[in-house]
Scaffold this motif. Structure first.
Motif, PDB file in Angstrom:
ATOM      1  N   GLU A   1       0.828  -1.210   0.000  1.00 46.57           N
ATOM      2  CA  GLU A   1       0.000   0.000   0.000  1.00 46.57           C
ATOM      3  C   GLU A   1       0.857   1.254   0.000  1.00 46.57           C
ATOM      4  OE1 GLU A   1      -3.968   0.576   1.641  1.00 46.57           O
ATOM      5  OE2 GLU A   1      -3.504  -1.088   2.983  1.00 46.57           O
ATOM      6  N   GLY A   2       1.977   1.202   0.719  1.00 47.86           N
ATOM      7  CA  GLY A   2       2.842   2.372   0.800  1.00 47.86           C
ATOM      8  C   GLY A   2       3.433   2.747  -0.544  1.00 47.86           C
ATOM      9  N   VAL A   3       4.070   1.794  -1.201  1.00 48.45           N
ATOM     10  CA  VAL A   3       4.721   2.106  -2.480  1.00 48.45           C
ATOM     11  C   VAL A   3       3.689   2.360  -3.568  1.00 48.45           C
ATOM     12  CG1 VAL A   3       4.994  -0.252  -3.422  1.00 48.45           C
ATOM     13  CG2 VAL A   3       6.751   1.495  -3.854  1.00 48.45           C
ATOM     14  N   THR A   4       2.521   1.714  -3.480  1.00 48.74           N
ATOM     15  CA  THR A   4       1.458   1.961  -4.458  1.00 48.74           C
ATOM     16  C   THR A   4       0.932   3.387  -4.345  1.00 48.74           C
ATOM     17  OG1 THR A   4       0.809  -0.361  -4.582  1.00 48.74           O
ATOM     18  CG2 THR A   4      -0.865   1.267  -5.204  1.00 48.74           C
ATOM     19  N   GLY A   5       0.820   3.887  -3.138  1.00 55.29           N
ATOM     20  CA  GLY A   5       0.417   5.277  -2.966  1.00 55.29           C
ATOM     21  C   GLY A   5       1.383   6.230  -3.649  1.00 55.29           C
TER      22      GLY A   5
ATOM     23  N   MET B   1       2.584   9.689  -8.614  1.00 54.39           N
ATOM     24  CA  MET B   1       3.401  10.112  -9.750  1.00 54.39           C
ATOM     25  C   MET B   1       2.566  10.153 -11.028  1.00 54.39           C
ATOM     26  SD  MET B   1       7.197   8.417  -9.406  1.00 54.39           S
ATOM     27  CE  MET B   1       6.652   6.703  -9.343  1.00 54.39           C
ATOM     28  N   ILE B   2       1.738   9.156 -11.223  1.00 56.00           N
ATOM     29  CA  ILE B   2       0.939   9.079 -12.446  1.00 56.00           C
ATOM     30  C   ILE B   2      -0.203  10.090 -12.408  1.00 56.00           C
ATOM     31  CG2 ILE B   2      -0.504   7.591 -13.881  1.00 56.00           C
ATOM     32  CD1 ILE B   2       1.106   5.211 -12.695  1.00 56.00           C
ATOM     33  N   TYR B   3      -0.916  10.141 -11.284  1.00 56.88           N
ATOM     34  CA  TYR B   3      -2.086  11.011 -11.200  1.00 56.88           C
ATOM     35  C   TYR B   3      -1.704  12.483 -11.316  1.00 56.88           C
ATOM     36  CZ  TYR B   3      -6.524  12.974  -9.804  1.00 56.88           C
ATOM     37  OH  TYR B   3      -7.707  13.685  -9.792  1.00 56.88           O
ATOM     38  N   GLU B   4      -0.535  12.841 -10.818  1.00 60.57           N
ATOM     39  CA  GLU B   4      -0.105  14.246 -10.876  1.00 60.57           C
ATOM     40  C   GLU B   4       0.394  14.655 -12.253  1.00 60.57           C
ATOM     41  OE1 GLU B   4       2.670  14.722  -7.692  1.00 60.57           O
ATOM     42  OE2 GLU B   4       1.088  14.858  -6.163  1.00 60.57           O
ATOM     43  N   SER B   5       0.464  13.719 -13.195  1.00 60.98           N
ATOM     44  CA  SER B   5       0.888  14.030 -14.561  1.00 60.98           C
ATOM     45  C   SER B   5      -0.291  14.589 -15.361  1.00 60.98           C
ATOM     46  CB  SER B   5       1.429  12.772 -15.255  1.00 60.98           C
ATOM     47  OG  SER B   5       1.550  12.987 -16.646  1.00 60.98           O
ATOM     48  N   THR B   6      -0.218  15.867 -15.679  1.00 60.09           N
ATOM     49  CA  THR B   6      -1.258  16.480 -16.499  1.00 60.09           C
ATOM     50  C   THR B   6      -1.341  15.787 -17.854  1.00 60.09           C
ATOM     51  OG1 THR B   6      -0.916  18.608 -15.403  1.00 60.09           O
ATOM     52  CG2 THR B   6      -2.048  18.636 -17.547  1.00 60.09           C
ATOM     53  N   LYS B   7      -0.190  15.433 -18.399  1.00 63.52           N
ATOM     54  CA  LYS B   7      -0.148  14.769 -19.708  1.00 63.52           C
ATOM     55  C   LYS B   7      -0.917  13.458 -19.671  1.00 63.52           C
ATOM     56  CE  LYS B   7       3.244  13.270 -23.190  1.00 63.52           C
ATOM     57  NZ  LYS B   7       4.704  13.173 -23.483  1.00 63.52           N
ATOM     58  N   TYR B   8      -0.726  12.688 -18.599  1.00 62.43           N
ATOM     59  CA  TYR B   8      -1.426  11.416 -18.509  1.00 62.43           C
ATOM     60  C   TYR B   8      -2.920  11.632 -18.295  1.00 62.43           C
ATOM     61  CZ  TYR B   8      -2.659   6.644 -17.376  1.00 62.43           C
ATOM     62  OH  TYR B   8      -3.254   5.411 -17.401  1.00 62.43           O
ATOM     63  N   ARG B   9      -3.282  12.507 -17.377  1.00 60.70           N
ATOM     64  CA  ARG B   9      -4.706  12.736 -17.106  1.00 60.70           C
ATOM     65  C   ARG B   9      -5.433  13.206 -18.358  1.00 60.70           C
ATOM     66  NH1 ARG B   9      -2.892  15.706 -12.745  1.00 60.70           N
ATOM     67  NH2 ARG B   9      -3.861  17.587 -13.624  1.00 60.70           N
ATOM     68  N   GLU B  10      -4.815  14.107 -19.107  1.00 60.25           N
ATOM     69  CA  GLU B  10      -5.479  14.668 -20.278  1.00 60.25           C
ATOM     70  C   GLU B  10      -5.500  13.721 -21.463  1.00 60.25           C
ATOM     71  OE1 GLU B  10      -3.766  18.502 -21.019  1.00 60.25           O
ATOM     72  OE2 GLU B  10      -4.831  19.419 -19.316  1.00 60.25           O
TER      73      GLU B  10
ATOM     74  N   LEU C   1      -6.780   5.779  -9.288  1.00 61.04           N
ATOM     75  CA  LEU C   1      -5.516   6.502  -9.088  1.00 61.04           C
ATOM     76  C   LEU C   1      -5.691   7.641  -8.089  1.00 61.04           C
ATOM     77  CD1 LEU C   1      -3.887   6.885 -12.623  1.00 61.04           C
ATOM     78  CD2 LEU C   1      -2.878   5.777 -10.618  1.00 61.04           C
ATOM     79  N   HIS C   2      -6.774   8.395  -8.241  1.00 62.04           N
ATOM     80  CA  HIS C   2      -7.012   9.533  -7.360  1.00 62.04           C
ATOM     81  C   HIS C   2      -7.099   9.107  -5.901  1.00 62.04           C
ATOM     82  CE1 HIS C   2      -9.795  13.144  -6.211  1.00 62.04           C
ATOM     83  NE2 HIS C   2      -8.557  13.309  -5.795  1.00 62.04           N
ATOM     84  N   LEU C   3      -7.858   8.061  -5.629  1.00 64.03           N
ATOM     85  CA  LEU C   3      -8.028   7.589  -4.255  1.00 64.03           C
ATOM     86  C   LEU C   3      -6.715   7.083  -3.669  1.00 64.03           C
ATOM     87  CD1 LEU C   3     -11.429   5.690  -4.501  1.00 64.03           C
ATOM     88  CD2 LEU C   3     -10.977   7.823  -3.276  1.00 64.03           C
ATOM     89  N   HIS C   4      -5.951   6.327  -4.452  1.00 67.07           N
ATOM     90  CA  HIS C   4      -4.719   5.761  -3.923  1.00 67.07           C
ATOM     91  C   HIS C   4      -3.624   6.804  -3.775  1.00 67.07           C
ATOM     92  CE1 HIS C   4      -6.862   2.067  -4.709  1.00 67.07           C
ATOM     93  NE2 HIS C   4      -5.971   1.451  -3.960  1.00 67.07           N
TER      94      HIS C   4
END
Length: 258
Positions: free
Chosen positions: A159-163, A168-177, A191-194
């Motif tokens: 759970e720790g490393v998954t958070g 890292m992924i969720y904070e990427s604007t490029k990925y979200r968009e 992703l948002h919850l974790h």
């Protein structure tokens, strides 16, 4: 003999925990960093994962996501109310958080569909060869290990490393968009919850493990917990390797040219 431990400092400060636990976390840090430095996260953020690798990731982690509440339930079965403060802490925490996990499988399926991998493949397909190590390890340690070993392997380590990689992924604007606005929120809910609530989950698990083990567990007991944590991290590293086996060489070649 278990010398009772009760945390008095802040939950998220490592110095709030016994010296053996501080040493354990430090000893496992380099292996944890290997998870976070894995190419798969950078490739995902840069939209460089091909369909096969994305499918491997979504399908390879699916059995783990779907069975995660079961791992917690297996650890819950080891508790006995009133036996020790650690048992009582673990019992309350596991009961509460098994309920938290109940919708996460559906959120994973939504992410998979948004990423182009139909839920029918996850629900009815055969998982990619070599991606089942994480699931098998967590089931084994949750079923047969001590309560402390089971929780440190799953609720602390994974759970720790998954958070952290989720953030890292969720904070990427490029990925979200890269997701269509009409499905973006629902696709990225897992992703948002974790990336959010898992900030404290591993610390809460560490607090429980320290309460179970006390201030002065034996050297062998601590060594076993270290081994469990590292094995959890290594299982995730190996899963990542398998997911991008055919895609990594192309990505590395592109980066070299750039």
């Amino acid at each position: 003999m278990n010398i009772h431990f009760e945390r008095t400092g802040a939950l998220t400060e490592l110095t709030s925990y016994p010296q053996w636990a501080q040493d354990m976390v430090v000893e496992c840090e380099s292996t944890k960093q290997r998870v976070l430095d894995h190419d798969i996260w950078a490739m995902m953020v840069d939209l460089q994962l091909d369909h096969e690798s994305t499918r491997n990731f979504m399908m390879g982690l699916w059995p783990f996501i779907e069975r995660f509440p079961s791992f917690m339930a297996l650890n819950l079965l080891k508790t006995r109310y009133g036996r020790s403060p650690g048992d009582d802490m673990a019992r309350r925490w596991l009961v509460r958080n098994i309920r938290v996990e109940q919708n996460h499988a559906e959120y994973w399926l939504n992410w998979s569909e948004g990423a182009g991998v139909p839920r029918t493949e996850l629900l009815h397909g055969v998982i990619p060869h070599g991606t089942d190590g994480l699931t098998r390890w967590c089931e084994e340690i949750s079923a047969r290990g001590t309560l402390a070993a089971g929780m440190v392997s799953t609720n602390y380590a994974i759970e720790g490393v998954t958070g952290e990689w989720s953030r890292m992924i969720y904070e990427s604007t490029k990925y979200r968009e890269s997701f269509d606005p009409s499905i973006r929120a629902s696709s990225l809910r897992w992703l948002h919850l974790h990336a959010a609530y898992d900030d404290v989950h591993p610390w809460e698990a560490l607090d429980i493990v320290c309460t179970l083990m006390g201030k002065a567990p034996s050297v062998d007991e601590v060594a076993h917990l270290v081994e469990c944590i590292k094995r959890s991290y290594m299982s995730m590293i190996l899963l990542g390797d398998r997911c991008i086996r055919t895609c990594r060489d192309l990505w590395v070649a592109r980066e070299a040219v750039a």
